[in-house]
Design a protein around this motif. Sequence first.
Motif, mmCIF file in Angstrom:
data_model
loop_
_atom_site.group_PDB
_atom_site.id
_atom_site.type_symbol
_atom_site.label_atom_id
_atom_site.label_comp_id
_atom_site.label_asym_id
_atom_site.label_seq_id
_atom_site.Cartn_x
_atom_site.Cartn_y
_atom_site.Cartn_z
ATOM 1 N N ASP A 121 0.894 -1.059 -0.063
ATOM 2 C CA ASP A 121 0.063 -0.271 0.072
ATOM 3 C C ASP A 121 0.847 1.214 0.130
ATOM 4 O OD1 ASP A 121 -1.677 1.954 0.554
ATOM 5 O OD2 ASP A 121 -2.828 1.002 1.992
ATOM 6 N N GLN A 127 1.580 -2.637 4.896
ATOM 7 C CA GLN A 127 0.231 -3.242 4.419
ATOM 8 C C GLN A 127 0.338 -4.059 3.045
ATOM 9 O OE1 GLN A 127 -2.282 -3.770 6.724
ATOM 10 N NE2 GLN A 127 -1.005 -2.945 8.384
ATOM 11 N N LEU A 128 -0.239 -4.887 2.757
ATOM 12 C CA LEU A 128 -0.218 -5.674 1.432
ATOM 13 C C LEU A 128 -1.537 -5.040 0.627
ATOM 14 C CD1 LEU A 128 0.751 -9.299 2.020
ATOM 15 C CD2 LEU A 128 2.179 -7.609 1.599
ATOM 16 N N PRO A 131 -4.087 -9.421 -0.372
ATOM 17 C CA PRO A 131 -3.833 -10.317 0.664
ATOM 18 C C PRO A 131 -3.199 -11.642 0.115
ATOM 19 C CG PRO A 131 -5.866 -9.544 1.076
ATOM 20 C CD PRO A 131 -5.476 -8.871 -0.313
ATOM 21 N N VAL A 140 -4.442 -16.435 5.653
ATOM 22 C CA VAL A 140 -4.421 -15.403 4.682
ATOM 23 C C VAL A 140 -3.789 -14.139 5.273
ATOM 24 C CG1 VAL A 140 -5.621 -13.774 3.371
ATOM 25 C CG2 VAL A 140 -6.223 -16.111 3.128
ATOM 26 N N HIS A 142 -2.174 -10.087 5.658
ATOM 27 C CA HIS A 142 -2.310 -8.537 5.225
ATOM 28 C C HIS A 142 -1.194 -7.770 5.233
ATOM 29 C CE1 HIS A 142 -6.753 -9.259 4.345
ATOM 30 N NE2 HIS A 142 -6.324 -10.476 5.368
ATOM 31 N N GLN A 143 -0.062 -8.157 6.020
ATOM 32 C CA GLN A 143 0.945 -7.334 6.496
ATOM 33 C C GLN A 143 2.209 -7.861 5.822
ATOM 34 O OE1 GLN A 143 0.891 -6.860 10.753
ATOM 35 N NE2 GLN A 143 -0.667 -5.321 10.664
ATOM 36 N N SER A 218 -11.956 -3.518 0.181
ATOM 37 C CA SER A 218 -11.930 -4.519 1.251
ATOM 38 C C SER A 218 -11.562 -5.837 0.719
ATOM 39 C CB SER A 218 -13.376 -4.340 1.986
ATOM 40 O OG SER A 218 -13.592 -3.263 2.394
ATOM 41 N N GLY A 220 -10.397 -9.589 1.137
ATOM 42 C CA GLY A 220 -10.192 -10.579 2.056
ATOM 43 C C GLY A 220 -11.054 -10.056 3.235
ATOM 44 N N THR A 221 -12.334 -9.580 3.258
ATOM 45 C CA THR A 221 -13.063 -9.385 4.116
ATOM 46 C C THR A 221 -13.476 -10.487 4.971
ATOM 47 O OG1 THR A 221 -14.059 -7.617 2.789
ATOM 48 C CG2 THR A 221 -15.512 -8.031 4.628
ATOM 49 N N THR A 229 -12.630 -15.604 3.963
ATOM 50 C CA THR A 229 -12.746 -14.265 3.568
ATOM 51 C C THR A 229 -13.449 -14.096 2.193
ATOM 52 O OG1 THR A 229 -10.836 -14.328 2.535
ATOM 53 C CG2 THR A 229 -10.728 -13.599 4.820
ATOM 54 N N ASN A 231 -13.710 -11.382 -1.437
ATOM 55 C CA ASN A 231 -13.005 -10.376 -1.886
ATOM 56 C C ASN A 231 -14.019 -9.230 -2.384
ATOM 57 O OD1 ASN A 231 -10.406 -11.266 -1.743
ATOM 58 N ND2 ASN A 231 -10.245 -11.796 -3.821
#
Length: 303
Positions: A121, A127-128, A131, A140, A142-143, A218, A220-221, A229, A231
Amino acid sequence: MPPDAPRIAAVVVTFNRIGLLRALLERLEQVPELAEILVVDNASTDGTGGWLAGLGGRVHARTLDENGGGARGFHDGLAWAVERGADLVWLMDDDGLPDAGCLPRLLEEPDLDFWGPLVVDEADLRQLVFPIRLPGGTRVVHQLADVQRAATAGRLDDIVIPFNGVLVTRELVERIGLPRAEYFIWGDDHEYRLRAEAAGARIATVVDAQVRHPAVGSLGTPMMFGRTTYNHSPSDLKHYCMARNNLLNLREYRGWPHALAFVAKTVWFYTFTRPSPRRLGMSLRAMYDGLRGDFTGHRRYLR
């Protein structure tokens, strides 16, 4: 470049984002490993075509007769690069910005067919943007830190986020063909990765090579009480194409049980997680269109 170095072409697909494109091309012009930069303009209406026509040097451009989405852009651009003798093709959208050392770092991995950087990001480099499901399980992440901890010798094998600074070899293109132009957006890149995987390609993400990219929503919600999750995208166009194309990808490469599980997840998500009868109806219509081979339905969401 050494005389035995591979000929590398960058392929950039753009549509109505001349400001981002300018910044990207300025960055790519500073990458000495590139033999040329090929820009596919998806019939932009913001002056992109005229501006590109005035460029020279290593930059070459083609403007398509209509907006064919990223799928047609990468289909045509990859074919163009191979026709012009590229041994390696570096694929990217106009909204990503590779770090200065991104390509040299990717080139340090000589034993791969389809590989790329992490996409982070631009507003928060920890942050990715997309994900990543870590190999060998269902986790999964996200970081950036989580990916770095999971990497071995600086990379994650069998995982790549396609068409965001990804390298593909000429040999692989000749073996598996070109991306599916009819997909328009969302799913064309994943289908190409799945096709490469099915052909036995050597795939990896190099975690200390990075492309900076705007957040995309959002992805990977969490849903089903955090057990999986979905998408979700606020864009109707992106969601329609995702629902249609993802169902087809799952049916082709994972089989009907996975495809039907995706249908069930979609129904759950827009019934319980983020209730939206309109979005649920759109999803089911998109899936039906894909199953009957209709790749025109996304046009109703074009602006």
